[in-house]
Write an enzyme that holds these catalytic residues in place. Structure first.
Site, PDB file in Angstrom:
ATOM      1  N   GLY A  34      61.644  60.778  71.210  1.00 41.64           N
ATOM      2  CA  GLY A  34      62.127  61.626  70.124  1.00 41.64           C
ATOM      3  C   GLY A  34      61.031  62.457  69.487  1.00 41.64           C
ATOM      4  N   GLU A  35      59.894  61.820  69.212  1.00 46.29           N
ATOM      5  CA  GLU A  35      58.802  62.570  68.587  1.00 46.29           C
ATOM      6  C   GLU A  35      58.228  63.611  69.534  1.00 46.29           C
ATOM      7  OE1 GLU A  35      54.974  62.197  65.689  1.00 46.29           O
ATOM      8  OE2 GLU A  35      56.040  60.376  66.279  1.00 46.29           O
ATOM      9  N   SER A  36      58.148  63.283  70.810  1.00 48.97           N
ATOM     10  CA  SER A  36      57.656  64.258  71.787  1.00 48.97           C
ATOM     11  C   SER A  36      58.547  65.498  71.796  1.00 48.97           C
ATOM     12  CB  SER A  36      57.601  63.639  73.186  1.00 48.97           C
ATOM     13  OG  SER A  36      56.673  62.589  73.236  1.00 48.97           O
TER      14      SER A  36
END
Length: 138
Positions: free
Chosen positions: A58-60
């Site tokens: 998700g953060e990527s």
């Protein structure tokens, strides 16, 4: 992916952690980004995808997309994550998980993205929200 979107993504790279986890970008444009990650190698001891692995996916996606939006306005702008939260509602044990990232808000200084992660059967495994701060290089 449009040629200019692909060129931007390739020139930027996705980072060593995303590479190590086997994250593969599938779609990337101004409206959304989609990537997948193998379950194998990203599990906790019970054989389920590790919650932290969902967060890395998700953060990527969210950070990469926020940087893309920031740099479309001005090459000297960049995004850094300032908040992330995730609710895990399912567990994948084999195959791939796919993250679909959509913009909830894209302002001049803050972006908010939602990433929905599903398993191969299309079942939701995690819902992630990330907020990025837009900065300017000095």
């Amino acid at each position: 992916m449009a040629d200019d979107d692909v060129s931007w993504y390739i020139s930027r790279g996705q980072g060593a952690l995303a590479d190590r986890m086997g994250i593969e970008i599938l779609e990337f444009d101004e409206e959304h980004a989609v990537a997948r990650m193998p379950v194998e190698g990203n599990t906790q001891p019970l054989g389920l995808v590790h919650g932290g692995a969902y967060c890395v996916l998700g953060e990527s996606l969210g950070s990469m997309h926020a940087n893309y939006l920031a740099q479309r306005v001005d090459e000297n702008r960049f995004a850094v994550g300032v908040d992330i939260n995730a609710t895990h509602t399912g567990s994948a044990t084999s195959g791939w998980v796919t993250g679909t990232c959509r913009v909830l808000s894209a302002g001049r200084t803050i972006t908010v993205h939602e990433i929905v992660v599903t398993d191969d059967a299309g079942r939701r495994c995690s819902t992630i929200r990330i907020t990025n701060l837009i900065r300017e290089r000095k």
